[in-house]
Design a protein around this motif. Structure first.
Motif, short mmCIF file in Angstrom:
data_model
loop_
_atom_site.label_atom_id
_atom_site.label_comp_id
_atom_site.label_asym_id
_atom_site.label_seq_id
_atom_site.Cartn_x
_atom_site.Cartn_y
_atom_site.Cartn_z
N LEU A 47 24.48 61.49 30.68
CA LEU A 47 23.45 60.85 31.48
C LEU A 47 22.45 61.88 31.99
N ASP A 48 21.34 61.40 32.56
CA ASP A 48 20.32 62.29 33.11
C ASP A 48 20.86 63.17 34.24
N ASN A 49 21.86 62.69 34.97
CA ASN A 49 22.41 63.45 36.10
C ASN A 49 23.48 64.45 35.67
N GLY A 50 23.70 64.61 34.36
CA GLY A 50 24.64 65.59 33.84
C GLY A 50 26.06 65.08 33.61
N LYS A 51 26.33 63.84 34.04
CA LYS A 51 27.65 63.27 33.85
C LYS A 51 27.77 62.70 32.44
N TYR A 52 29.01 62.62 31.95
CA TYR A 52 29.28 62.05 30.63
C TYR A 52 29.89 60.66 30.78
N VAL A 53 29.56 59.77 29.84
CA VAL A 53 30.05 58.40 29.87
C VAL A 53 30.62 58.05 28.51
N VAL A 54 31.76 57.36 28.54
CA VAL A 54 32.35 56.82 27.32
C VAL A 54 32.12 55.32 27.37
N GLY A 55 31.55 54.75 26.34
CA GLY A 55 31.27 53.32 26.33
C GLY A 55 29.82 53.04 26.59
#
Length: 70
Positions: free
Chosen positions: A21-29
């Motif tokens: 994501l733009d905030n540096g976090k990763y997302v699965v799904g």
């Protein structure tokens, strides 16, 4: 806003891929799409005939103006 692929279907609010994501976090799904803002809507109104007055009314409520927190 149909242009952005957002419809009445709740799944249209998300992209189907995972990633960063733009905030540096990763997302699965699913990743939430960037939502249209009041400024986007106001710009679209400016482009349409017979909507210029309504577009002018919205200006005080946009970011950077006195009523933006309303």
């Amino acid at each position: 806003m149909q242009k952005d692929g957002i419809t009445s279907d709740i799944d249209s609010l998300y992209e189907r891929k995972g990633g960063k994501l733009d905030n540096g976090k990763y997302v699965v799904g699913r990743i939430p799409k960037k939502m249209p803002t009041l400024s986007n809507f106001q710009k679209k109104l400016q482009e349409r005939e017979k909507c210029e007055d309504l577009a002018k009314i919205l200006v005080p409520f946009l970011r950077g103006n006195s009523l933006r927190y309303f």
